[in-house]
Design a protein around this motif. Structure first.
Motif, mmCIF file in Angstrom:
data_model
loop_
_atom_site.group_PDB
_atom_site.id
_atom_site.type_symbol
_atom_site.label_atom_id
_atom_site.label_comp_id
_atom_site.label_asym_id
_atom_site.label_seq_id
_atom_site.Cartn_x
_atom_site.Cartn_y
_atom_site.Cartn_z
ATOM 1 N N GLY A 388 -17.906 -10.344 -6.430
ATOM 2 C CA GLY A 388 -16.838 -9.921 -7.324
ATOM 3 C C GLY A 388 -15.777 -10.989 -7.528
ATOM 4 N N GLN A 389 -15.608 -11.869 -6.553
ATOM 5 C CA GLN A 389 -14.607 -12.925 -6.667
ATOM 6 C C GLN A 389 -14.966 -13.881 -7.803
ATOM 7 O OE1 GLN A 389 -11.687 -13.505 -4.770
ATOM 8 N NE2 GLN A 389 -12.063 -11.350 -4.320
ATOM 9 N N ALA A 392 -14.584 -12.013 -11.112
ATOM 10 C CA ALA A 392 -13.190 -11.852 -11.539
ATOM 11 C C ALA A 392 -12.665 -13.163 -12.116
ATOM 12 C CB ALA A 392 -12.333 -11.410 -10.355
ATOM 13 N N GLN A 411 -12.145 -19.682 0.036
ATOM 14 C CA GLN A 411 -12.441 -18.521 0.875
ATOM 15 C C GLN A 411 -13.623 -18.794 1.793
ATOM 16 O OE1 GLN A 411 -12.412 -14.622 -1.066
ATOM 17 N NE2 GLN A 411 -11.564 -15.594 -2.877
ATOM 18 N N GLY A 488 -3.197 -14.749 4.235
ATOM 19 C CA GLY A 488 -3.484 -13.574 3.423
ATOM 20 C C GLY A 488 -4.023 -12.389 4.209
ATOM 21 N N ASN A 490 -2.640 -11.125 6.992
ATOM 22 C CA ASN A 490 -1.632 -10.369 7.743
ATOM 23 C C ASN A 490 -1.390 -9.019 7.101
ATOM 24 O OD1 ASN A 490 -1.403 -12.667 9.228
ATOM 25 N ND2 ASN A 490 0.304 -13.437 7.997
ATOM 26 N N ARG A 491 -1.242 -8.039 7.937
ATOM 27 C CA ARG A 491 -0.925 -6.730 7.401
ATOM 28 C C ARG A 491 0.496 -6.380 7.720
ATOM 29 N NH1 ARG A 491 -3.722 -3.072 5.096
ATOM 30 N NH2 ARG A 491 -5.843 -3.618 4.532
ATOM 31 N N PHE B 83 -12.011 -4.425 -12.566
ATOM 32 C CA PHE B 83 -13.226 -4.037 -11.833
ATOM 33 C C PHE B 83 -12.970 -2.848 -10.925
ATOM 34 C CE2 PHE B 83 -13.446 -8.517 -12.798
ATOM 35 C CZ PHE B 83 -14.762 -8.741 -13.163
ATOM 36 N N ASN B 87 -11.184 -6.847 -6.956
ATOM 37 C CA ASN B 87 -11.497 -8.280 -6.919
ATOM 38 C C ASN B 87 -10.276 -9.177 -7.058
ATOM 39 O OD1 ASN B 87 -14.091 -7.411 -6.711
ATOM 40 N ND2 ASN B 87 -14.715 -7.983 -8.774
ATOM 41 N N LEU B 88 -9.196 -8.786 -6.385
ATOM 42 C CA LEU B 88 -8.064 -9.710 -6.311
ATOM 43 C C LEU B 88 -8.468 -10.880 -5.416
ATOM 44 C CD1 LEU B 88 -5.005 -7.317 -5.901
ATOM 45 C CD2 LEU B 88 -5.821 -8.450 -7.966
ATOM 46 N N PHE B 89 -7.818 -12.027 -5.611
ATOM 47 C CA PHE B 89 -8.143 -13.194 -4.790
ATOM 48 C C PHE B 89 -7.371 -13.107 -3.474
ATOM 49 C CE2 PHE B 89 -8.238 -15.032 -9.274
ATOM 50 C CZ PHE B 89 -9.571 -14.674 -9.459
ATOM 51 N N PRO B 90 -8.060 -12.863 -2.371
ATOM 52 C CA PRO B 90 -7.352 -12.536 -1.123
ATOM 53 C C PRO B 90 -6.559 -13.702 -0.533
ATOM 54 C CG PRO B 90 -9.703 -12.766 -0.722
ATOM 55 C CD PRO B 90 -9.514 -12.843 -2.204
ATOM 56 N N HIS B 91 -6.906 -14.930 -0.929
ATOM 57 C CA HIS B 91 -6.216 -16.076 -0.334
ATOM 58 C C HIS B 91 -4.991 -16.479 -1.144
ATOM 59 C CE1 HIS B 91 -8.866 -17.529 -3.412
ATOM 60 N NE2 HIS B 91 -8.496 -18.782 -3.284
ATOM 61 N N LYS B 92 -4.665 -15.689 -2.158
ATOM 62 C CA LYS B 92 -3.504 -16.031 -2.980
ATOM 63 C C LYS B 92 -2.535 -14.855 -3.018
ATOM 64 C CE LYS B 92 -5.843 -19.491 -5.648
ATOM 65 N NZ LYS B 92 -5.164 -20.603 -4.989
ATOM 66 N N LEU B 100 -2.339 -17.795 -11.949
ATOM 67 C CA LEU B 100 -3.355 -18.849 -11.806
ATOM 68 C C LEU B 100 -4.044 -19.168 -13.136
ATOM 69 C CD1 LEU B 100 -4.935 -20.609 -9.726
ATOM 70 C CD2 LEU B 100 -6.614 -18.770 -9.654
ATOM 71 N N TYR B 133 0.404 -10.555 -0.062
ATOM 72 C CA TYR B 133 -1.017 -10.878 -0.229
ATOM 73 C C TYR B 133 -1.781 -9.582 -0.463
ATOM 74 C CZ TYR B 133 -0.460 -15.736 1.149
ATOM 75 O OH TYR B 133 -0.127 -17.059 1.176
ATOM 76 N N ALA B 135 -4.192 -8.138 0.890
ATOM 77 C CA ALA B 135 -4.518 -7.319 2.056
ATOM 78 C C ALA B 135 -3.359 -6.426 2.473
ATOM 79 C CB ALA B 135 -4.934 -8.217 3.224
ATOM 80 N N GLN B 136 -2.142 -6.733 1.965
ATOM 81 C CA GLN B 136 -0.980 -5.943 2.363
ATOM 82 C C GLN B 136 -0.720 -4.778 1.408
ATOM 83 O OE1 GLN B 136 1.272 -9.560 2.104
ATOM 84 N NE2 GLN B 136 1.691 -9.578 4.293
ATOM 85 N N ARG B 149 -2.975 -8.832 -13.811
ATOM 86 C CA ARG B 149 -3.600 -10.155 -13.823
ATOM 87 C C ARG B 149 -4.358 -10.381 -15.136
ATOM 88 N NH1 ARG B 149 -8.074 -11.602 -9.344
ATOM 89 N NH2 ARG B 149 -9.217 -9.997 -10.484
#
Lengths: 491, 240
Positions: A388-389, A392, A411, A488, A490-491, B83, B87-92, B100, B133, B135-136, B149
C-alpha cells in the motif's frame, strides 16, 4: 529524510579520491621511492619475517624493513642507478605478485627449486644456508639424529623450502602456517614438537626468545641455496642482477651482511606488561587502525550502495537484470572471501593487466563481498514494506523511482537496520583478511609486532582488543541511529 | 470527465472485469456498490491505472490514459485516491505526508505547501496533529489525513476505495462527514463503499456491480427505492 543523493555524491568524490591516490598507497612499504621524477624504480618483494635475511625493526618509533637481503637489494638498485622500493608480501604470495608484474624481483631467501623455475627465472646463487631443527629447549636432547624425528609433529612456513624438507621426513605430521612467527608459536604452544628452519633464522629466534634450542639433528642434503627471482624471460634484468652478485661475491660481502643483520636483530626487548607492551608499539597499531578503518568505512559505503543497487535490480521485474543480480549474489556468497581477494589482486592483474594497488584490491573485495549479503538484507526489507505504501505514493503522481527512494527504501532500511549493523561489524572483522596481500592493516601490524618482538600472545590480544573496541563503538552508533529513525513509532 | 469504454481486466485466467462502460461527469458523486468479488475495487483502481487494464479504454478529460504512451504520473496528480488501509507514510509526520507530493511534484514552495496543508487540516479538525506521526493517530484521524493528503494536490477527481471499511464503527462518522462536505463543495467523486445510508444520502448516481459487470445504475431513489434487477434486489435485501 534519507538523503540518498547526498550519499551518492559523497561516494563519487571518495571514489575519485581513491583513484587519485598514489598507486603505492596503503602498501606495506618501508622504503618507497622519493627521488626525482624520471628516475627508474625497482620494486623488490620480500616476506619480512625471516630474520636475519629480512625483518622489521623499530627505528624512532617507526617500522622499518632491514636484513641482509635488503642490503643486497640496495646494492643492486645502486648498480642499476634505480630507486629501491620494498614490498612486504606473504611468502606464498610472492611468486604470484612477481607474475602479475606488481614487483620486479623477489629477494626473500628463496631457493630456486625446479617447481619455482617453471614459473619464474632465477639469478645466480648469492648465498647457501644450512637447515636446522628448532625445538623447545627441554626437548633439545630428544632429537639427536633425523631418525628421531620419525612420526613427529613438525611445523614449517607454507610454500617454503623447509616445507619440502619436512615432508621428506618419514611419517612426519607437517603443519604449514603462514609466517615464521606462526611456526614459532606452534612450537612454543606445543602444537608441534619440532620445526625446520634456516640456520641463521633459527639462531635469531633462539637468541631472542627463551625456551628454544637448536637440536643436534641436521636434515641431510639440507644446504639450501638462495637466488633472486625475476619474471620469466626477463634475461636483461637477470644479467644486471648477476653483475652485482658477482661483485658482492668477490668482496665476500653477503656473510658480512648477515652478521650485520644479526646484530640489528638484537636489543628489541619487549615489555612483559601488556599495557607497557601496547604503549611501546602503539605506533604500529595506530597505523594499522587507520587502514582498517579506511577499508571498513569504504567497504561499508560501497557495499551498502552496490547492495542496494543489486537488490533493486533483483526486484526490477526485468528477467535479465534479475538473473544477473541472483548470479552476482550467489557467486559472492558461495565463495570464500580470501579466494575473491586473491583473484581480484593477482588473477585479474595476470589475466587482464589491470593492477589495483593492495588497498584498492582490499576495498573492492570487501565492497563486493558485503554487497552480496547486504543485497539480500535489502531485498527482504523492501519486500517487507506494505504494498500500500508504493500504491499511495504512485497514486499521488510520484514516478516509481521517486516512490522507491522517498517512501519504500527508507522504511525498508529502517526495518533491516539491525541486520545491516550486524553486517557492518562483520566487515570490520573480515577486513583483517587483506593483510594477506600486504595491506598494512591492524592484523598486518599485529603480525609485524609479533615478528619484531618474538612474542606470540600480546600482539594478538591487543589486536583483538582494538577490533572489539571498534565493533562496540559501531554497534553503539547504530543504536543511536536506529533510535533516531524510529521517531515515527512512538506512541 | 471520465469515460470508460468496454473496460476489461483479468488476473491471469481470472477475468474480474467483463466489459464496463461508464461516464462520470464533472461535479458528480458516483457511488459504486456490490457484493465482494464483484470487481468494484478493481474498477476503481483501473481509473488511475493502479491496475493495468487488459482491454478497453479510459478517457480522462479527453485523454486516453490507458494508452501505453500516456504519462500516467501526470494524470495521477489530478486524481486523488483514498485507500481502505489509509497508507499514510509512517516515517513522516502528518505535515510531511501532506506536503511531500506538492513540493516534489508541483514545485510548490515549502512555505506555500505548509500553508495549504494547515488550511486543509483545519477544515478536517486536525490542525493540532501536524507534527504527529501516523502511529500516534486513531484510524479515523488517519483516514482524514489521507483525504487531506490527496486534496493537497488539488485533484480534479477523488477516488475512494472503501474508505471506512477498516475503521472501528465509532470512527466511521467523522470520515463520512469530511466526504460529505467535500461533495457539497462540488468535488467530483467516485466512491466504492458498503455504507448504504451514506451512498443514498450523498450519491448523485449509484452503480451496482456484480460478476464484473454493471448490473444496474441510476439515482439513489431508483436503485435503492425500486431496484429493477433481481440481483440488485437480492443484494440490497441482504445489506439493508
Amino acid at each position: 529524510m534519507f538523503r540518498l543523493k547526498k550519499i551518492t555524491l559523497t561516494m563519487l568524490s571518495l571514489l575519485m579520491l581513491l583513484l587519485a591516490i598514489h598507486p603505492g598507497y596503503g602498501m606495506a612499504s618501508a622504503e618507497s621511492a622519493s627521488g626525482a621524477d624520471g628516475q627508474k624504480t625497482i620494486t623488490v618483494g620480500l616476506s619480512a619475517d625471516f630474520a636475519p635475511y629480512e625483518f622489521r625493526i623499530t627505528v624512532d618509533g617507526k617500522s622499518k624493513i632491514v636484513g641482509s637481503d635488503v642490503m643486497i637489494a640496495q646494492q643492486i638498485a645502486a648498480d642499476m642507478g634505480a630507486q629501491l622500493k620494498i614490498e612486504d608480501i606473504a611468502f606464498d604470495s610472492l611468486i604470484p605478485a612477481l607474475q602479475s608484474g606488481r614487483i620486479d624481483m623477489i629477494i626473500s631467501g628463496m631457493t630456486p627449486t625446479d617447481e619455482r623455475r617453471q614459473n619464474v627465472d632465477f639469478s645466480d646463487l648469492y648465498y647457501t644456508s644450512r637447515q636446522v631443527i628448532l625445538t623447545r629447549a627441554e626437548d633439545a636432547d630428544k632429537y639427536k639424529t633425523m631418525a628421531d624425528l620419525d612420526g613427529e609433529t613438525i611445523g614449517v612456513q607454507s610454500g617454503s623450502i623447509q616445507e619440502e624438507i619436512a615432508k621428506g621426513i618419514p611419517n612426519a605430521q607437517v603443519t604449514s602456517v603462514k609466517s615464521i612467527s606462526d611456526v614459532v608459536s606452534q612450537l612454543t604452544s606445543g602444537r608441534v614438537n619440532a620445526a625446520v628452519f634456516e640456520g641463521p633464522v633459527a639462531e635469531a629466534q633462539v637468541k631472542n626468545r627463551k625456551g628454544l634450542a637448536i637440536a643436534d639433528a641436521v636434515p641431510e642434503d639440507s644446504d639450501t641455496p638462495m637466488a633472486i627471482a625475476v619474471a620469466k624471460g626477463n634475461t636483461a634484468l637477470v644479467a644486471e642482477i648477476n653483475k652485482t652478485l658477482a661483485r658482492l661475491n668477490a668482496e665476500k660481502a653477503v656473510d658480512g651482511y648477515i652478521q650485520q643483520a644479526n646484530e640489528m636483530n638484537s636489543g628489541e626487548v619487549a615489555p612483559s606488561n601488556i599495557f607497557q607492551f601496547f604503549w611501546k608499539y602503539r605506533g604500529y597499531y595506530a597505523d594499522g587502525v587507520k587502514y582498517t578503518l579506511l577499508l571498513s568505512a569504504l567497504g561499508v559505503l560501497f557495499g551498502f550502495l552496490i547492495g542496494l543497487l543489486i537488490a533493486l535490480l533483483r526486484l526490477s521485474g526485468v528477467k535479465v537484470l534479475k538473473w544477473l543480480a541472483v548470479a552476482y549474489t550467489e557467486v559472492l556468497r558461495g565463495t570464500p572471501m580470501l579466494v575473491q581477494l586473491l583473484i581480484i589482486h593477482y588473477g585479474i592483474a595476470t589475466a587482464f593487466d589491470i593492477k589495483f594497488t593492495v588497498l584498492q584490491s582490499g576495498i573492492i573485495t570487501l565492497s563486493i563481498n558485503s554487497s552480496a549479503y547486504l543485497a539480500e538484507i535489502f531485498r527482504a526489507g523492501i519486500q517487507g514494506v506494505d504494498k500500500g505504501q508504493m500504491e499511495a505514493a504512485r497514486s499521488l503522481g510520484m514516478p516509481r523511482g521517486m516512490a522507491m527512494r522517498t517512501i519504500v527504501i527508507p522504511q525498508a532500511i529502517k526495518s533491516v537496520l539491525p541486520a545491516i549493523g550486524n553486517e557492518f561489524v562483520v566487515i570490520i572483522k573480515e577486513s583483517s583478511i587483506v593483510s594477506f596481500i600486504g595491506v598494512a592493516d591492524l592484523m598486518f601490524q599485529a603480525n609485524a609486532v609479533r615478528t619484531l618482538t618474538y612474542s606470540g600472545l600480546y600482539p594478538l590480544v591487543i589486536a583483538a582488543g582494538i577490533y572489539l573496541i571498534m565493533t562496540l563503538i559501531l554497534s553503539k552508533l547504530l543504536n543511536v541511529f536506529e533510535r533516531r529513525l524510529s521517531a515515527g513509532d512512538n506512541r | 470527465m471520465i469515460t470508460v469504454k468496454n473496460l476489461q481486466k483479468s488476473f491471469g485466467k481470472n477475468q474480474v472485469l467483463r466489459g464496463i462502460d461508464a461516464e462520470i461527469q464533472q461535479g458528480e458523486v458516483v457511488v459504486v456498490i456490490g457484493p465482494s468479488g464483484s470487481g468494484k475495487s478493481t474498477f476503481l483502481r483501473c481509473l488511475n491505472r493502479l491496475e493495468d487494464v487488459t482491454g478497453g479504454e479510459i478517457l480522462f478529460e479527453g485523454q486516453p490514459i490507458t494508452d501505453k504512451k500516456h504519462n500516467i504520473d501526470k494524470t495521477r496528480e489530478k486524481m486523488g485516491m483514498v485507500f481502505q488501509q489509509f497508507n499514510l507514510f509512517p516515517h513522516k509526520t502528518v505535515l510531511e505526508n501532506i506536503t511531500l507530493a506538492p513540493i516534489k511534484l508541483q514545485g510548490v514552495s515549502k512555505a506555500e505547501a505548509d500553508k495549504r496543508a494547515e488550511m486543509l487540516l483545519q477544515s478536517v479538525g486536525l490542525a493540532d496533529k501536524k507534527k504527529a506521526y501516523p502511529a500516534q493517530l486513531s484510524g479515523g484521524q488517519k483516514q482524514r489525513i489521507a483525504i487531506v493528503r490527496a486534496l493537497a494536490m488539488q485533484p480534479h477527481v477523488m477516488l475512494f476505495d472503501e474508505p471506512t471499511s477498516a475503521l472501528d464503527p465509532e470512527m466511521v462518522g467523522e470520515v463520512l462527514d469530511v466526504m460529505k462536505k467535500l461533495a457539497e463543495d462540488g468535488m467530483t467523486m467516485v466512491i466504492v463503499t458498503h455504507e448504504m445510508g451514506f451512498a443514498r444520502e450523498v450519491g448523485d448516481r449509484i452503480i451496482f456491480m456484480d460478476g464484473g459487470v454493471i448490473v444496474e445504475e441510476g439515482t439513489p431513489d431508483e436503485v435503492f427505492g425500486a431496484p429493477k434487477h433481481a440481483r440488485t434486489q437480492d443484494f440490497l435485501g441482504k445489506v439493508l
